[in-house]
Structure formats: C-alpha cells, structure tokens
Design a protein around this motif. Structure first.
Motif, PDB file in Angstrom:
ATOM      1  N   ARG A   1      -6.008   5.558  -4.404  1.00  0.00           N
ATOM      2  CA  ARG A   1      -5.187   4.402  -4.734  1.00  0.00           C
ATOM      3  C   ARG A   1      -4.611   3.816  -3.447  1.00  0.00           C
ATOM      4  N   ARG A   2      -4.376   2.509  -3.479  1.00  0.00           N
ATOM      5  CA  ARG A   2      -3.735   1.860  -2.328  1.00  0.00           C
ATOM      6  C   ARG A   2      -2.217   2.025  -2.495  1.00  0.00           C
ATOM      7  N   VAL A   3      -1.616   2.730  -1.547  1.00  0.00           N
ATOM      8  CA  VAL A   3      -0.219   3.141  -1.702  1.00  0.00           C
ATOM      9  C   VAL A   3       0.593   2.768  -0.465  1.00  0.00           C
ATOM     10  N   ALA A   4       1.793   2.238  -0.701  1.00  0.00           N
ATOM     11  CA  ALA A   4       2.759   2.065   0.403  1.00  0.00           C
ATOM     12  C   ALA A   4       4.016   2.850   0.052  1.00  0.00           C
ATOM     13  N   VAL A   5       4.546   3.533   1.060  1.00  0.00           N
ATOM     14  CA  VAL A   5       5.827   4.234   0.905  1.00  0.00           C
ATOM     15  C   VAL A   5       6.848   3.490   1.757  1.00  0.00           C
ATOM     16  N   ILE A   6       7.918   3.051   1.111  1.00  0.00           N
ATOM     17  CA  ILE A   6       8.999   2.388   1.852  1.00  0.00           C
ATOM     18  C   ILE A   6      10.153   3.374   1.932  1.00  0.00           C
ATOM     19  N   ASP A   7      10.615   3.657   3.134  1.00  0.00           N
ATOM     20  CA  ASP A   7      11.653   4.685   3.266  1.00  0.00           C
ATOM     21  C   ASP A   7      12.728   4.269   4.253  1.00  0.00           C
ATOM     22  N   ALA A   8      13.978   4.453   3.817  1.00  0.00           N
ATOM     23  CA  ALA A   8      15.120   4.106   4.665  1.00  0.00           C
ATOM     24  C   ALA A   8      15.490   5.234   5.625  1.00  0.00           C
ATOM     25  N   GLY A   9      14.859   6.408   5.471  1.00  0.00           N
ATOM     26  CA  GLY A   9      15.010   7.483   6.464  1.00  0.00           C
ATOM     27  C   GLY A   9      16.311   8.262   6.409  1.00  0.00           C
TER      28      GLY A   9
END
Ligand code: FAD
Length: 309
Positions: free
Chosen positions: A29-37
């Motif tokens: 699957r095409r996946v993006a993870v957005i993370d504020a850390g």
C-alpha cells in the motif's frame, strides 16, 4: 511532493503508527506517516517489557521501526496535523495537504502531572508511574506513592510488590480508614500532609519535602497521572465517538465509529504499553488493508461493467 492519493495516511509515528505502517508497506500500500516527534515515553532513558527489545532506548525502537518501514516504501513527513477533511484531506501546520483513502490515527497520549515544583523535571527518571516499565529497576529501594486520585491506593498496593519500604504520601488524597488499614496491613507507612517538593542531589532523587518542612528520604516516587489522548479534536470534527474520558472509541481491530478511520495505541487505549500499541497498530493495518481490498474489488467490478456496456 507527488499529490497522488495515498492508500493510508498514518497520523503519529510512535509504536502504534510505525507498526501499522510496516504491515501496510509490506502489503504494497502507498503509505505516509506524519509525525510531530514527541512520543509519550521520550523522557525515559530505557524502554522495558517489550519482548526482544527490553532495555532499548525508546528513540532506538522508533529509529529501527522507521528503517524497517522505509524498506517497503513508506514515506515519512515531519509535522503536525492540524485538520482533516472528510474522505480524506489531511492538512499539516506548514500548509501541506495530503489525500488519503483511509486514515489511521495513532497520536498517543500525554500525562498530566501534579503541579508540585520540580516533579516534571524528574518525570520518567525517578518520578514514575508504571511499575511494569520501571519497577524492577527501583526494586527494594525506599519508594513513595503520591496520593492524588481514587486510584492511588490501588497503585500503592501494586507497587508494594517491588519494595518492602514503601510510603504512601496522602498529599491531596483523603484516605478512608479502611484504605489506611489496607496499606498498613501490608507494611506501608502513611505520611499525611501535602508534598511541597523534592530533594535532588547529583541528579538523583533523595527525598520528598512536606508542607511542614520535613524531608522523607526516598529514591523514587510513583504517581497515577491523568492520561489525556492527543489530537482527538481532529477526530471529533469528523464525527468519531469518544469514550467518557475522551479516548477514541474503537472496535477490536481499531475501527472507529466513522467509516474509513482507524485508531490505535494510547489515543484509543490508555493502558497500552509499547508492545500493545504496536500490536494494535498491526491489527488495525490488517483491517485497513482488508477494507481497501474490498473497495478495490468494487472498483474493478464497476470498471469491468463499464467496459461491457
Ligand atoms: C515516562 C514514561 C515511560 C514509559 N516507559 C514505558 C516502558 O518502559 N515500556 C512500555 O511498554 N511502555 C512505556 N511507557 C508507555 C509508552 O509511552 C506508550 O505505551 C507508547 O508511547 C504508546 O505508543 P503510541 O504509538 O500510542 O503513542 P506515542 O508513542 O506517544 O506516539 C504518538 C506520536 O504521535 C505524534 N502526534 C501526536 N499528535 C500529532 C499530530 N496532530 N500530528 C502529527 N503527529 C502527532 C506524537 O508527536 C508522537 O510522536 C512509558 C510512558 C511514559 C510516560
């Protein structure tokens, strides 16, 4: 950036989000993870109780997780998600937007600590909450439990397992006679009065200071913090139901009450340890992939029928 639609956008790159991203990446699957850390356990030097990774620094687990997910094409974006529009457009604080077929919210939780001077500086070091995370490391030491909520006595009874020398600091909690008896029956001492601060020497907790100026020697102090789920306002606006404490309501595989949106880890489950959060992320990923596959079948059928007609 390529504006094509992602199969899944994962909001939050802690254990839950990364575990889901790994499974979804491997499912092509095409996946993006957005993370504020800002993972919840960042103040702790070591992570415990995660089979095969016991004692690893928390940041190291996340680094390994990112490396593994990257091998399967998962994309990582550093930033803070500030809004989500239905079906689904995800907006970041820098103005960037991403479109996604499905969403996994894995934004974790934060701990609200009592407002006693010096406590937050010791958080995760010798001011602790979880005996499963740090009880072994402070076993047999002079320990304390800070009375703040109705759970505090139960918490003290639990922590008693790790030390014979345990003091219950009543602080802001009004102990009943029965609770006092229960504590004393297991050899715990009750110290009444408000806690005003800590004695720290050479970067180690040495004692607890009471309102009347007395100091009681202790090397670690436990508390039950108020755990607050993070970024749930994003979901509320989309119609996701929350429980009475504000955590996202999900079913056994992490599906929220709104189609297309899943949640995993501490944002839905305040009791989730790192390994639990990772497990919930994996279960959600498998459920999301099944849901996407179902849609892929419907789309293919529709296309096939259009070709025939
Ligand atoms: C001091 C301390 C020590 C602990 N020690 C242990 C231990 O030894 N062993 C153990 O099993 N558990 C431990 N825990 C519990 C552990 O922290 C949690 O189980 C774990 O962090 C849950 O993972 P998660 O993926 O749900 O959330 P998190 O790890 O908190 O990750 C959530 C991520 O989402 C990001 N995020 C939040 N909102 C947004 C947004 N709007 N946009 C983008 N990103 C966002 C955050 O910045 C964060 O990086 C400890 C907790 C504390 C407080």
């Amino acid at each position: 950036m390529d504006k094509a639609i992602y199969d899944v956008v994962v909001v939050g790159g802690g254990a839950a989000g990364l575990s889901a991203a790994l499974v979804l990446g491997r499912a092509r699957r095409r996946v993006a993870v957005i993370d504020a850390g800002a993972p919840r356990n960042a103040p702790a030097a070591h992570m415990h109780g995660y089979l095969s990774r016991d004692g690893l620094p928390p940041s190291e687990l996340l680094k390994i997780g990112r490396e593994e997910a990257t091998r399967y094409g998962v994309e990582f974006i550093t930033g803070h998600v500030v809004s989500i529009e239905p079906a689904f457009t995800v907006a970041l604080d820098d103005g960037e937007t991403l479109r996604a077929r499905r969403l996994l919210i894995a934004t974790g939780a934060t701990d609200e600590l009592p407002g006693i001077p010096g406590l937050s500086e010791r958080w995760g070091r010798d001011f602790l909450h979880c005996p499963y995370c740090r009880g072994w490391e402070v076993r047999d030491q002079p320990l304390g439990v800070l009375g703040t909520t109705t759970d505090s006595v139960e918490h003290a009874q639990l922590i008693r397992q790790w030390s014979d020398d345990l003091i219950f600091f009543a602080h802001s909690y009004d102990l009943t006679d029965a609770e006092r008896d229960q504590l004393e029956a297991r050899g715990m001492r009750v110290v009444d009065g408000e806690v005003r601060g800590l004695v720290v020497h050479h970067d180690r907790l040495r004692g607890v200071v009471l309102g009347d100026g007395r100091t009681v020697e202790r090397t670690a102090l436990f508390v039950r913090p108020q755990i607050r789920p993070r970024s749930t306002a994003l979901l509320e606006r989309l119609g996701c139901e929350l429980d009475d404490f504000g955590f996202v309501l999900v079913d056994r595989v992490g599906q929220t009450t709104v189609p297309g949106i899943w949640a995993a880890g501490n944002v839905a489950n305040p009791r989730a340890q790192v390994i639990t959060a990772a497990g919930e992320g994996s279960a959600a990923a498998i459920s999301i992939n099944a849901d996407l596959t179902h849609e892929d079948v419907q789309d293919a059928l529709q296309k096939a029928q259009q070709t025939i007609s």
